[in-house]
Enzyme design. Structure first.
Site, PDB file in Angstrom:
ATOM      1  N   TRP A 159     -11.950  39.733  41.032  1.00  0.00           N
ATOM      2  CA  TRP A 159     -10.886  40.617  40.500  1.00  0.00           C
ATOM      3  C   TRP A 159     -11.332  41.242  39.187  1.00  0.00           C
ATOM      4  O   TRP A 159     -10.770  42.228  38.727  1.00  0.00           O
ATOM      5  CB  TRP A 159      -9.574  39.842  40.304  1.00  0.00           C
ATOM      6  CG  TRP A 159      -9.531  38.903  39.119  1.00  0.00           C
ATOM      7  CD1 TRP A 159     -10.510  38.025  38.742  1.00  0.00           C
ATOM      8  CD2 TRP A 159      -8.474  38.767  38.154  1.00  0.00           C
ATOM      9  NE1 TRP A 159     -10.121  37.322  37.614  1.00  0.00           N
ATOM     10  CE2 TRP A 159      -8.874  37.756  37.235  1.00  0.00           C
ATOM     11  CE3 TRP A 159      -7.236  39.367  37.979  1.00  0.00           C
ATOM     12  CZ2 TRP A 159      -8.073  37.361  36.157  1.00  0.00           C
ATOM     13  CZ3 TRP A 159      -6.437  38.965  36.911  1.00  0.00           C
ATOM     14  CH2 TRP A 159      -6.859  37.981  36.020  1.00  0.00           C
ATOM     15  N   ASP A 160     -12.370  40.682  38.587  1.00  0.00           N
ATOM     16  CA  ASP A 160     -12.924  41.208  37.343  1.00  0.00           C
ATOM     17  C   ASP A 160     -13.118  42.727  37.442  1.00  0.00           C
ATOM     18  O   ASP A 160     -12.903  43.467  36.490  1.00  0.00           O
ATOM     19  CB  ASP A 160     -14.301  40.583  37.058  1.00  0.00           C
ATOM     20  CG  ASP A 160     -14.288  39.070  36.990  1.00  0.00           C
ATOM     21  OD1 ASP A 160     -13.514  38.457  37.740  1.00  0.00           O
ATOM     22  OD2 ASP A 160     -15.060  38.502  36.205  1.00  0.00           O
TER      23      ASP A 160
ATOM     24  N   LYS B 190      -6.357  28.253  30.975  1.00  0.00           N
ATOM     25  CA  LYS B 190      -7.739  28.710  30.799  1.00  0.00           C
ATOM     26  C   LYS B 190      -7.778  30.104  30.170  1.00  0.00           C
ATOM     27  O   LYS B 190      -8.611  30.410  29.328  1.00  0.00           O
ATOM     28  CB  LYS B 190      -8.397  28.739  32.181  1.00  0.00           C
ATOM     29  CG  LYS B 190      -9.848  29.138  32.206  1.00  0.00           C
ATOM     30  CD  LYS B 190     -10.391  29.046  33.637  1.00  0.00           C
ATOM     31  CE  LYS B 190     -11.856  29.410  33.713  1.00  0.00           C
ATOM     32  NZ  LYS B 190     -12.356  29.435  35.098  1.00  0.00           N
ATOM     33  N   GLN B 191      -6.849  30.957  30.603  1.00  0.00           N
ATOM     34  CA  GLN B 191      -6.867  32.370  30.220  1.00  0.00           C
ATOM     35  C   GLN B 191      -5.477  32.947  30.468  1.00  0.00           C
ATOM     36  O   GLN B 191      -4.670  32.300  31.136  1.00  0.00           O
ATOM     37  CB  GLN B 191      -7.910  33.107  31.061  1.00  0.00           C
ATOM     38  CG  GLN B 191      -7.593  33.148  32.551  1.00  0.00           C
ATOM     39  CD  GLN B 191      -8.816  33.372  33.416  1.00  0.00           C
ATOM     40  OE1 GLN B 191      -9.497  32.424  33.775  1.00  0.00           O
ATOM     41  NE2 GLN B 191      -9.079  34.619  33.751  1.00  0.00           N
TER      42      GLN B 191
ATOM     43  N   GLU C 119      -7.037  29.195  36.083  1.00  0.00           N
ATOM     44  CA  GLU C 119      -7.562  28.330  37.141  1.00  0.00           C
ATOM     45  C   GLU C 119      -7.511  26.837  36.805  1.00  0.00           C
ATOM     46  O   GLU C 119      -7.999  26.017  37.583  1.00  0.00           O
ATOM     47  CB  GLU C 119      -8.998  28.754  37.479  1.00  0.00           C
ATOM     48  CG  GLU C 119      -9.050  30.154  38.074  1.00  0.00           C
ATOM     49  CD  GLU C 119     -10.466  30.655  38.324  1.00  0.00           C
ATOM     50  OE1 GLU C 119     -11.420  30.046  37.806  1.00  0.00           O
ATOM     51  OE2 GLU C 119     -10.603  31.670  39.026  1.00  0.00           O
TER      52      GLU C 119
HETATM   53  C1  BGC Z   1     -12.365  33.148  35.596  1.00  0.00           C
HETATM   54  C2  BGC Z   1     -11.942  34.167  36.618  1.00  0.00           C
HETATM   55  C3  BGC Z   1     -13.066  35.159  36.825  1.00  0.00           C
HETATM   56  C4  BGC Z   1     -14.358  34.456  37.155  1.00  0.00           C
HETATM   57  C5  BGC Z   1     -15.528  35.416  37.240  1.00  0.00           C
HETATM   58  C6  BGC Z   1     -13.672  32.510  36.031  1.00  0.00           C
HETATM   59  O1  BGC Z   1     -14.096  31.608  35.063  1.00  0.00           O
HETATM   60  O2  BGC Z   1     -11.383  32.149  35.468  1.00  0.00           O
HETATM   61  O3  BGC Z   1     -10.783  34.836  36.180  1.00  0.00           O
HETATM   62  O4  BGC Z   1     -12.722  36.005  37.851  1.00  0.00           O
HETATM   63  O5  BGC Z   1     -14.654  33.521  36.158  1.00  0.00           O
HETATM   64  O6  BGC Z   1     -15.728  36.055  36.023  1.00  0.00           O
END
Ligand code: BGC
Length: 762
Positions: free
Chosen positions: A338-339, A591-592, A478
């Site tokens: 999704w980045d 996490k984010q 996550e």
């Molecule tokens: C993040 C995701 C991201 C992925 C790839 C993961 O650590 O939690 O949001 O899509 O890394 O960058």
């Protein structure tokens, strides 16, 4: 503004692997890692967009292909190396304006001879099949021959030195000596993609001092050894011309294509190609540059982000997209997340809309895989892969390692389904910004419909069939797996349903024939719309009525609190004491941004007070364990007047790879963070947004370090150039259009800039 803000300097051998990423050169078609000609390679590599293979790896991965960069210079039979005794005045820089890496060394051999050597490398963005080097030698205190080895290496593999993950994805099918010139052909194990790498060395001095002494043709590598006769005090320049082809885009005998390309490359000359490459970069920078006056560190760092992000974009090829680590390394196996749609896409949408279109077309090309993913979850329609490679089939590895080092099952590929809503979001953002109806007719609406069909089957109705839940998912955060009614997913799905129905309605009214054809292609029956409407109206949207905090998912408020009290030298939170990092799901730490992501993406859907309450609540619990995190807090913070942290988050984001603040820069760039950096600069500080009707708005804010901020954005066919100073904002457009500046509606006449006072700055 100083040239200095275009230049990045290498820190030397201690950070070699990181600089192989930072100084990697890419052109969307391929990437050559920034191997240092004067140091042993740590994590070398050469990648070609779209070349994936599985072999005996866990999943399909971007192939670390044959590496054409091998170069060794010997003085008195001693390799010229920066880390050896005698190496003095070593320097290596990345020139982002011109798109090249320059190195220089003064090397003293054990016999006391001193050689001055300058090296320059570029990967052409004018002709993506070409790369080249210029090497200039000067014997400072001797006259004699030196030796030079040029190698194409087919011995490499992915995850070198990792006992569980290493995999060799190709076999060398042949080596050819062109005399002069070498070529190595390879074919990948499963997809049978052919790759050919070739190079030739030539001397300015037309053979006067350069002689080919030996051709070493191994089973998996090929090397040419040249002698170069140097005279004391006289500079000699040598070029290495490189050509790369791959059967994905080039039919026929690839070694032949390489030989022809090298011949025409030599004819055009090093300087000819370099100048075409520089011109192309000049044009690109004109579209993408964001200028910050008064803060060289921020300026240089931001350009570093834009440079690599722009270099990663597929060059007119809609069969590949941009991986989480760009084309710059093996991290995340080259997979697309999704980045791309959520973090990188806005940058392309507003600077090079044709690239944004290609990124969406990549998803269209993977629809069949997405349908298979949906079928695997027992649903109709399309579920785009959380991690996608070349065919859209889910490629997330099933096993990985958690923060405590435990071998754990990875669930993201099974249940991080919000990617589907993120893709709808990007399609709709593209349509709003460009009005590209042809795209919508041929591709966009079909994807929206197939995505909606998936959701309609994926949601669960309550016993009365009136309210709906999305169960057992992972949201952007996550740390928490298998959650129900993740607010981010539910809000975005509801919004996307609404927009999909709206656009479908428009098409049905305005172009009934094409509408019928799209419905047929997507397998959608008109009857389904009623259920979609019910689902979107009945989707649970969790919230705490007393505090106004949106519950990240059902049950989140009941989890254990671990207040964050310490930060490291990069300003990143340190795990709170007493926490078991293998049980993060039992805590409220995230996490984010998850709920806060909604305010970045759907700002008009939430009242300001709600955004503030939620921002404060979740910011305090965010560990920023993803590089995707700080830019969102910067940008959303700015929109809420939370300016004090915005600059710090912005710096963290633009310095992600430069400071290696996630600890894995050696594996490739953090491309999403780079897109987030642009969003934070342009949407955040620059205050640019589009309202629901696509009208450009400007509401900037400058931190005290900055005297001005300038950027260009494209909206539809108009290009707007914006300069924000501490007193005013100046907006110029090449087409007449309506804009809103600090809340005031203004009609901008084409070519006549408007200057307006701004109230907001530090
Ligand atoms: C993040 C995701 C991201 C992925 C790839 C993961 O650590 O939690 O949001 O899509 O890394 O960058």
């Amino acid at each position: 503004m100083t040239r200095d803000t275009w230049i990045l300097e290498d820190e030397g051998p201690a950070a070699a692997a990181k600089y192989e990423t930072l100084f990697a050169l890419a052109n969307g078609y391929r990437c050559l890692r920034g191997e240092n000609p004067f140091l042993a390679t740590e994590r070398g590599g050469s990648f070609i967009a779209g070349v994936f293979d599985k072999s005996d790896a866990q999943v399909l991965e971007l192939v670390n292909a044959p590496d054409p960069q091998g170069l060794k210079v010997y003085l008195d039979y001693e390799a010229v190396q920066a880390n050896e005794e005698g190496a003095k005045n070593y320097k290596r820089t990345l020139d982002m304006e011109r798109g090249l890496v320059e190195s220089a060394i003064v090397f003293k051999s054990k016999t006391g001879n001193i050689l001055e050597l300058r090296h320059e490398k570029f990967v052409s963005i004018a002709n993506v099949h070409r790369w080249a080097e210029r090497i200039t030698f000067k014997a400072l205190n001797f006259s004699r021959r030196i030796l030079m080895e040029s190698t194409i290496d087919g011995t490499g593999c992915n995850a070198v030195g990792h006992p569980l993950d290493c995999a060799k994805h190709y076999e060398v099918s042949g080596t050819h000596g062109f005399k002069p010139g070498i070529c190595l052909s390879a074919v990948t194990n499963e997809r049978r993609i052919e790759i050919a790498e070739a190079s030739v060395i030539a001397c300015e001095d037309q053979g006067a001092c350069l002689n080919l002494l030996r051709l070493r043709q191994g089973r998996e590598s090929i090397t040419e050894v040249y002698e170069l006769k140097l005279e004391q005090g006289r500079e000699v320049t040598v070029w290495r011309f490189g050509a790369t082809f791959c059967s994905r885009e080039t039919p026929g005998f690839l070694a032949g294509a390489c030989e022809r390309e090298l011949a025409s490359f030599r004819k055009d000359g090093y300087c000819g190609e370099l100048s075409a490459h520089e011109k192309a970069w000049h044009k690109k920078w004109d579209a993408i540059d964001v200028r910050i006056e008064g803060d060289d560190l921020a300026q240089r760092s931001l350009r570093f982000n834009l440079f690599h992000l722009a270099s990663s974009a597929p060059s007119g090829d809609s069969r590949s997209s941009i991986g989480a680590k760009g084309l710059h390394g093996e991290g995340y196996k080259g997979h697309v997340f999704w980045d791309t749609e959520t973090f990188m896409f806005p940058f392309f949408l507003h600077t090079q809309a044709e690239v944004a279109r290609d990124l969406l077309l990549y998803r269209f090309m993977t629809l069949e895989g997405a349908r298979a993913n949906a079928a695997a979850s027992g649903c109709q329609g399309a579920r785009f892969a959380w991690e996608s490679a070349d065919d859209g089939i889910e490629t997330t590895p099933r096993w990985g390692v958690d923060y405590a080092g435990n071998h754990v099952r990875i669930w993201t590929g099974d249940i991080e389904v919000h990617i589907n809503a993120d893709i709808s979001y990007a399609i709709l953002a593209y349509y709003r910004a460009t009005g590209d109806r042809v795209f919508m007719k041929d591709y966009g609406l079909q994807m929206l419909l197939e995505i909606a069909r998936f959701w309609a089957g994926f949601v669960k109705a309550d016993t009365h069939g009136k309210s709906f839940s999305i169960k057992n998912v992972i949201g952007p955060d996550e740390f928490h797996e298998h959650v129900d009614d993740n607010a981010y997913t539910n809000y975005l799905v509801r919004w996307a349903f609404g927009k999909t129905l709206e656009i479908a309605g428009d098409f049905e009214n305005e172009s009934p024939d094409s509408f019928a054809a799209i419905m047929e292609r997507s397998g959608t029956a008109k009857l389904e719309f009623r259920r979609w409407k019910e689902v979107s109206e009945g989707l649970l949207l969790p919230k705490d009525e007393d505090t106004g905090v949106i519950e990240q998912f059902s049950g989140y408020f009941g989890l254990k609190e671990y207040p964050i009290r310490e930060w490291d030298e990069n300003d990143m939170p340190i795990w709170p004491a007493g926490l078991d990092v293998s049980k993060l799901g039992e805590t409220t730490l995230i996490k984010q941004p998850d709920v806060v992501m909604l305010f970045a993406m759907l700002p008009e859907e939430f009242p300001r007070e709600s955004k503030i309450v939620n921002y404060d609540f979740y910011e305090a619990r965010t560990m920023h364990k993803s590089s995707l995190s700080p830019s969102i807090y910067s940008m959303v913070g700015l929109s809420l007047g939370k300016t004090s942290h915005a600059y710090r988050y912005f710096l963290t984001s633009i310095r992600t790879d430069l400071d290696d603040n996630q600890g894995n820069a050696s594996l490739g760039i953090h491309a999403a963070s780079m897109g987030g950096a642009w969003q934070s600069a342009v949407f955040g500080f620059g205050g640019f947004s589009l309202d629901a009707k696509g009208i450009p708005q400007f509401d900037p804010w400058l931190p005290e370090e900055w005297t001005s901020l300038s950027y260009a954005v494209k909206v539809g066919r108009a290009e707007l150039r914006v300069r924000v100073s501490r007193e005013s904002i100046r907006v110029e457009s090449d087409m007449s259009l309506k804009v809103v500046v600090a809340g005031r509606e203004i009609m901008l006449e084409s070519g006549t800039p408007g200057t307006f006072p701004v109230a907001k700055c530090d």
